[in-house]
Design a protein around this motif. Sequence first.
Motif, PDB file in Angstrom:
ATOM      1  N   MET A 194     -66.558 -33.541 -78.868  1.00 41.93           N
ATOM      2  CA  MET A 194     -66.486 -33.172 -80.270  1.00 41.93           C
ATOM      3  C   MET A 194     -65.562 -31.963 -80.455  1.00 41.93           C
ATOM      4  O   MET A 194     -64.727 -31.954 -81.337  1.00 41.93           O
ATOM      5  CB  MET A 194     -67.908 -32.875 -80.765  1.00 41.93           C
ATOM      6  N   GLU A 195     -65.743 -30.958 -79.605  1.00 44.18           N
ATOM      7  CA  GLU A 195     -64.917 -29.748 -79.690  1.00 44.18           C
ATOM      8  C   GLU A 195     -63.460 -30.068 -79.369  1.00 44.18           C
ATOM      9  O   GLU A 195     -62.543 -29.534 -79.986  1.00 44.18           O
ATOM     10  CB  GLU A 195     -65.459 -28.688 -78.733  1.00 44.18           C
ATOM     11  N   GLU A 196     -63.260 -30.964 -78.398  1.00 45.00           N
ATOM     12  CA  GLU A 196     -61.900 -31.353 -78.011  1.00 45.00           C
ATOM     13  C   GLU A 196     -61.198 -32.075 -79.169  1.00 45.00           C
ATOM     14  O   GLU A 196     -60.016 -31.858 -79.413  1.00 45.00           O
ATOM     15  CB  GLU A 196     -61.948 -32.257 -76.784  1.00 45.00           C
ATOM     16  N   GLU A 197     -61.943 -32.920 -79.882  1.00 47.80           N
ATOM     17  CA  GLU A 197     -61.371 -33.630 -81.030  1.00 47.80           C
ATOM     18  C   GLU A 197     -60.979 -32.651 -82.131  1.00 47.80           C
ATOM     19  O   GLU A 197     -59.944 -32.823 -82.771  1.00 47.80           O
ATOM     20  CB  GLU A 197     -62.371 -34.650 -81.570  1.00 47.80           C
ATOM     21  N   LYS A 198     -61.800 -31.632 -82.333  1.00 52.04           N
ATOM     22  CA  LYS A 198     -61.506 -30.636 -83.362  1.00 52.04           C
ATOM     23  C   LYS A 198     -60.241 -29.857 -83.004  1.00 52.04           C
ATOM     24  O   LYS A 198     -59.386 -29.619 -83.860  1.00 52.04           O
ATOM     25  CB  LYS A 198     -62.689 -29.684 -83.524  1.00 52.04           C
ATOM     26  N   GLN A 199     -60.105 -29.477 -81.741  1.00 53.96           N
ATOM     27  CA  GLN A 199     -58.911 -28.752 -81.298  1.00 53.96           C
ATOM     28  C   GLN A 199     -57.668 -29.626 -81.416  1.00 53.96           C
ATOM     29  O   GLN A 199     -56.606 -29.166 -81.837  1.00 53.96           O
ATOM     30  CB  GLN A 199     -59.070 -28.283 -79.852  1.00 53.96           C
ATOM     31  N   LEU A 200     -57.801 -30.888 -81.074  1.00 54.48           N
ATOM     32  CA  LEU A 200     -56.694 -31.822 -81.167  1.00 54.48           C
ATOM     33  C   LEU A 200     -56.278 -32.028 -82.622  1.00 54.48           C
ATOM     34  O   LEU A 200     -55.092 -32.039 -82.943  1.00 54.48           O
ATOM     35  CB  LEU A 200     -57.085 -33.154 -80.535  1.00 54.48           C
ATOM     36  N   SER A 201     -57.262 -32.147 -83.483  1.00 50.97           N
ATOM     37  CA  SER A 201     -56.985 -32.298 -84.909  1.00 50.97           C
ATOM     38  C   SER A 201     -56.287 -31.060 -85.466  1.00 50.97           C
ATOM     39  O   SER A 201     -55.341 -31.171 -86.256  1.00 50.97           O
ATOM     40  CB  SER A 201     -58.289 -32.555 -85.664  1.00 50.97           C
ATOM     41  N   GLU A 202     -56.731 -29.885 -85.044  1.00 50.79           N
ATOM     42  CA  GLU A 202     -56.120 -28.637 -85.482  1.00 50.79           C
ATOM     43  C   GLU A 202     -54.671 -28.540 -85.010  1.00 50.79           C
ATOM     44  O   GLU A 202     -53.784 -28.144 -85.758  1.00 50.79           O
ATOM     45  CB  GLU A 202     -56.926 -27.454 -84.935  1.00 50.79           C
ATOM     46  N   LYS A 203     -54.435 -28.930 -83.769  1.00 54.72           N
ATOM     47  CA  LYS A 203     -53.082 -28.900 -83.219  1.00 54.72           C
ATOM     48  C   LYS A 203     -52.168 -29.867 -83.969  1.00 54.72           C
ATOM     49  O   LYS A 203     -51.037 -29.532 -84.301  1.00 54.72           O
ATOM     50  CB  LYS A 203     -53.105 -29.244 -81.733  1.00 54.72           C
TER      51      LYS A 203
ATOM     52  N   LEU B 282     -46.437 -38.099 -81.586  1.00 56.93           N
ATOM     53  CA  LEU B 282     -46.660 -39.466 -81.105  1.00 56.93           C
ATOM     54  C   LEU B 282     -47.258 -39.478 -79.707  1.00 56.93           C
ATOM     55  O   LEU B 282     -48.126 -40.296 -79.399  1.00 56.93           O
ATOM     56  CB  LEU B 282     -45.350 -40.249 -81.133  1.00 56.93           C
ATOM     57  N   ARG B 283     -46.808 -38.561 -78.864  1.00 53.66           N
ATOM     58  CA  ARG B 283     -47.344 -38.471 -77.503  1.00 53.66           C
ATOM     59  C   ARG B 283     -48.828 -38.110 -77.532  1.00 53.66           C
ATOM     60  O   ARG B 283     -49.643 -38.702 -76.821  1.00 53.66           O
ATOM     61  CB  ARG B 283     -46.560 -37.441 -76.696  1.00 53.66           C
ATOM     62  N   ILE B 284     -49.191 -37.146 -78.377  1.00 54.78           N
ATOM     63  CA  ILE B 284     -50.599 -36.741 -78.478  1.00 54.78           C
ATOM     64  C   ILE B 284     -51.453 -37.890 -78.999  1.00 54.78           C
ATOM     65  O   ILE B 284     -52.530 -38.168 -78.468  1.00 54.78           O
ATOM     66  CB  ILE B 284     -50.736 -35.497 -79.394  1.00 54.78           C
ATOM     67  N   VAL B 285     -50.973 -38.576 -80.018  1.00 55.91           N
ATOM     68  CA  VAL B 285     -51.737 -39.694 -80.588  1.00 55.91           C
ATOM     69  C   VAL B 285     -51.886 -40.824 -79.564  1.00 55.91           C
ATOM     70  O   VAL B 285     -52.969 -41.401 -79.423  1.00 55.91           O
ATOM     71  CB  VAL B 285     -51.058 -40.194 -81.886  1.00 55.91           C
ATOM     72  N   ASN B 286     -50.811 -41.123 -78.838  1.00 52.44           N
ATOM     73  CA  ASN B 286     -50.894 -42.183 -77.825  1.00 52.44           C
ATOM     74  C   ASN B 286     -51.836 -41.806 -76.687  1.00 52.44           C
ATOM     75  O   ASN B 286     -52.562 -42.650 -76.179  1.00 52.44           O
ATOM     76  CB  ASN B 286     -49.510 -42.517 -77.282  1.00 52.44           C
ATOM     77  N   ASN B 287     -51.820 -40.546 -76.277  1.00 46.22           N
ATOM     78  CA  ASN B 287     -52.741 -40.092 -75.217  1.00 46.22           C
ATOM     79  C   ASN B 287     -54.179 -40.152 -75.684  1.00 46.22           C
ATOM     80  O   ASN B 287     -55.080 -40.458 -74.906  1.00 46.22           O
ATOM     81  CB  ASN B 287     -52.394 -38.664 -74.765  1.00 46.22           C
ATOM     82  N   THR B 288     -54.430 -39.863 -76.941  1.00 46.75           N
ATOM     83  CA  THR B 288     -55.781 -39.935 -77.491  1.00 46.75           C
ATOM     84  C   THR B 288     -56.262 -41.381 -77.499  1.00 46.75           C
ATOM     85  O   THR B 288     -57.411 -41.659 -77.180  1.00 46.75           O
ATOM     86  CB  THR B 288     -55.812 -39.363 -78.921  1.00 46.75           C
ATOM     87  N   GLY B 289     -55.375 -42.294 -77.857  1.00 50.30           N
ATOM     88  CA  GLY B 289     -55.741 -43.718 -77.876  1.00 50.30           C
ATOM     89  C   GLY B 289     -56.032 -44.253 -76.496  1.00 50.30           C
ATOM     90  O   GLY B 289     -56.871 -45.154 -76.326  1.00 50.30           O
ATOM     91  N   ASP B 290     -55.360 -43.725 -75.471  1.00 48.16           N
ATOM     92  CA  ASP B 290     -55.575 -44.184 -74.101  1.00 48.16           C
ATOM     93  C   ASP B 290     -56.911 -43.730 -73.549  1.00 48.16           C
ATOM     94  O   ASP B 290     -57.499 -44.397 -72.702  1.00 48.16           O
ATOM     95  CB  ASP B 290     -54.463 -43.673 -73.186  1.00 48.16           C
ATOM     96  N   LYS B 291     -57.420 -42.588 -74.024  1.00 51.95           N
ATOM     97  CA  LYS B 291     -58.686 -42.047 -73.504  1.00 51.95           C
ATOM     98  C   LYS B 291     -59.875 -42.855 -73.968  1.00 51.95           C
ATOM     99  O   LYS B 291     -60.883 -42.913 -73.311  1.00 51.95           O
ATOM    100  CB  LYS B 291     -58.852 -40.591 -73.946  1.00 51.95           C
ATOM    101  N   LYS B 292     -59.761 -43.460 -75.126  1.00 51.73           N
ATOM    102  CA  LYS B 292     -60.924 -44.184 -75.692  1.00 51.73           C
ATOM    103  C   LYS B 292     -61.026 -45.578 -75.215  1.00 51.73           C
ATOM    104  O   LYS B 292     -60.481 -46.244 -74.600  1.00 51.73           O
ATOM    105  CB  LYS B 292     -60.858 -44.171 -77.221  1.00 51.73           C
TER     106      LYS B 292
END
Length: 80
Positions: free
Chosen positions: A1-10, A70-80
């Motif tokens: 949850m905290e990681e998602e918040k930091q990612l969203s902030e970034k 795009l790199r961050i979004v693609n990496n997020t999609g790969d984790k799930k």
Amino acid sequence: MEEEKQLSEKLNCIRNEMTHLWGSVFIIGGGSFSLILNGSTFKEFLAGAIGTIIAMIFAYAYFIRREETLRIVNNTGDKK
């Protein structure tokens, strides 16, 4: 949850930076283009040329940020 918040902030920070860069490209690029087309003196033409180069640098920075997003979004999609 905290990681998602930091990612969203970034991502929000990068998006805001991209918005500023894109606006700057249009303002500086448009003004420079106008100076080049309507400039009657060498100084105006030179200022337009320098402005065009600056606008190109800002556009390059914009696309660097876009690739990062795009790199961050693609990496997020790969984790799930």
